[in-house]
Design a protein around this motif. Structure first.
Motif, PDB file in Angstrom:
ATOM      1  N   SER A   1       0.857  -1.181   0.000  1.00 52.13           N
ATOM      2  CA  SER A   1       0.000   0.000   0.000  1.00 52.13           C
ATOM      3  C   SER A   1       0.899   1.239   0.000  1.00 52.13           C
ATOM      4  O   SER A   1       1.652   1.463   0.952  1.00 52.13           O
ATOM      5  N   TRP A   2       0.814   1.998  -1.092  1.00 49.92           N
ATOM      6  CA  TRP A   2       1.700   3.156  -1.295  1.00 49.92           C
ATOM      7  C   TRP A   2       0.875   4.429  -1.302  1.00 49.92           C
ATOM      8  O   TRP A   2      -0.215   4.479  -1.885  1.00 49.92           O
ATOM      9  N   GLN A   3       1.367   5.468  -0.644  1.00 51.93           N
ATOM     10  CA  GLN A   3       0.689   6.763  -0.641  1.00 51.93           C
ATOM     11  C   GLN A   3       1.721   7.872  -0.754  1.00 51.93           C
ATOM     12  O   GLN A   3       2.690   7.914   0.006  1.00 51.93           O
ATOM     13  N   ASN A   4       1.511   8.750  -1.733  1.00 50.92           N
ATOM     14  CA  ASN A   4       2.447   9.860  -1.896  1.00 50.92           C
ATOM     15  C   ASN A   4       2.039  11.031  -1.003  1.00 50.92           C
ATOM     16  O   ASN A   4       0.965  11.013  -0.397  1.00 50.92           O
ATOM     17  N   PRO A   5       2.892  12.052  -0.875  1.00 49.80           N
ATOM     18  CA  PRO A   5       2.564  13.177   0.014  1.00 49.80           C
ATOM     19  C   PRO A   5       1.275  13.897  -0.366  1.00 49.80           C
ATOM     20  O   PRO A   5       0.660  14.549   0.487  1.00 49.80           O
ATOM     21  N   GLY A   6       0.851  13.789  -1.634  1.00 44.73           N
ATOM     22  CA  GLY A   6      -0.374  14.435  -2.054  1.00 44.73           C
ATOM     23  C   GLY A   6      -1.633  13.659  -1.732  1.00 44.73           C
ATOM     24  O   GLY A   6      -2.743  14.121  -2.008  1.00 44.73           O
ATOM     25  N   GLY A   7      -1.484  12.455  -1.182  1.00 42.62           N
ATOM     26  CA  GLY A   7      -2.636  11.657  -0.789  1.00 42.62           C
ATOM     27  C   GLY A   7      -3.038  10.581  -1.773  1.00 42.62           C
ATOM     28  O   GLY A   7      -3.954   9.807  -1.496  1.00 42.62           O
ATOM     29  N   GLU A   8      -2.372  10.511  -2.920  1.00 44.50           N
ATOM     30  CA  GLU A   8      -2.682   9.458  -3.894  1.00 44.50           C
ATOM     31  C   GLU A   8      -2.310   8.098  -3.315  1.00 44.50           C
ATOM     32  O   GLU A   8      -1.223   7.911  -2.767  1.00 44.50           O
TER      33      GLU A   8
END
Length: 400
Positions: A52-59
């Motif tokens: 489960s990956w999440q970037n700083p922008g919330g994607e």
């Protein structure tokens, strides 16, 4: 995502732990969040874990990481006796020398040639050194008319020679390289039916995954010797899709890392593998990225592994769409100068750096590629392909 590792007796437990450890390091550097789930059994020859990956922008992106196992096969072909290993090394080196494939490897990449030929050369060199040592001892005894100087020379010389050979083997992983090369030659000659059956099984699994409409991308990753297995798996799955009428999918991507495919494709008997490479060159639904680093002496750096399909042809045949997009991971960007020197010096580490974290954000990020929200083709769309790289070639072109 389907992953095929190299010629390694270590199984999914080792690689899951390494992915979990290195992912945490890279996430801390890159600023994204990456959660690695527990390792689960997925049939007789696979293991899986969720990402489960999440970037700083919330994607957010969810990925199933499926480890395709052939470590049991590797353990069956991992001779441990020194005498057996020496005999195997000499036979394999002689065969590659006699059939001309070793010469082609030298023309393609001298570091890879050195990695493949060094074990046989070391054995011959140690044998000659032993012979010279005993001749020197005999000569010393004759010159001094005493046995003691000759014995002193042997007592000092034999352990020194032994420890030098052990140090060189440990530093270059020669035993591992020759075990792998021996199996590759057997594979070229059709002498590994159990491996071929496993590849058919993996291809069926990929064909099954490709039929799922809910997936944004199906990524196949092969590292080291696993890169050539990944080629076979993708080619066979594409043929299955054609035979069963499965619609073409632009969601299929292949990522090969640190590939050593010429060790197989340059063998005269490896016609089936060259046909599989040709299948990939003619597949419009496939995006293939090949990542190799010139400091990695165990790979054929920045060399299109499917280029052999054009041997003897003045122009590409009709239907040929080209080979892999070749890029360098630019490891130097990922580390301080001091750390990068250490990575380059440790050839085993350098060959596995494709699967590991860096100290800095750079061009290449294995964890963003395998778990992130961008498909492989979009992520590397703007990256220029390396073409005509000849820095490691010697004695002309490798083409026939």
């Amino acid at each position: 995502m389907l992953y095929l590792g190299g010629f390694d007796p270590q199984g999914p437990a080792h690689y899951h732990a390494m992915y979990q450890r290195e992912a945490a390091k890279q996430a801390a550097v890159s600023g994204y969040t990456l959660t690695v789930g527990p390792r689960l059994r997925a049939g007789a020859h696979a293991a899986t874990w969720a990402l489960s990956w999440q970037n700083p922008g919330g994607e957010v992106c969810e990925t199933d990481y499926e480890f395709l196992r052939w470590d049991d096969f590797v353990r069956q072909h991992w001779p441990k006796g020194q005498a057996k290993l020496i005999g195997m090394t000499l036979r394999t080196t002689w065969r590659m020398l006699a059939n001309g494939s070793l010469w082609r490897m030298l023309q393609t990449s001298w570091p890879a040639f050195l990695a493949i030929s060094a074990p046989g050369l070391m054995i011959v060199g140690v044998t000659l050194a032993l012979l010279l040592l005993f001749l020197a001892a005999v000569g010393l005894e004759a010159a001094t008319a005493s046995l003691w100087p000759a014995l002193a020379l042997l007592v000092f010389g034999l352990p020194s020679l032994f420890f030098a050979a052990r140090w060189l083997q440990a530093r270059t992983q020669m035993a591992w390289l020759m075990r792998s090369a021996t199996v590759i030659l057997q594979q070229a000659c059709g002498q590994t039916p159990d491996l071929e059956a496993r590849l058919d099984e993996f291809a069926s699994r990929l064909h099954q995954v490709l039929s799922r409409p809910d997936l944004d991308e199906v990524l196949v990753v092969g590292h080291s010797s696993g890169a050539m297995l990944a080629v076979s798996v993708v080619a066979r799955a594409l043929r299955m899709a054609e035979a069963t009428g499965l619609p073409s999918s632009s969601r299929l991507s292949l990522l090969t890392l640190g590939q050593c495919m010429p060790v197989l494709s340059y063998q005269p008997e490896a016609t089936a593998f060259r046909a599989e490479l040709n299948t990939l060159r003619r597949a419009p639904e496939l995006f293939w990225l090949d990542v190799t680093a010139p400091p990695d002496g165990c790979c054929f750096a920045l060399h299109d592994p499917s280029g052999i399909c054009l041997d003897g042809l003045s122009t590409a045949p009709e239907g040929d769409l080209g080979g892999a997009k070749c890029v360098s991971p630019r490891f130097a960007q990922l580390f301080s100068a001091a750390t990068y020197r250490e990575v380059k010096r440790d050839k085993y580490r350098c060959h596995f750096q494709y699967l590991m974290a860096g100290e800095r954000v750079g061009f290449y990020d294995f964890f963003a590629i395998t778990a992130g929200g961008s498909a492989l083709d979009r992520r590397f769309e703007a990256a220029p392909a390396v073409q005509g790289f000849r820095d490691l070639q010697r004695f002309g072109s490798p083409a026939r």
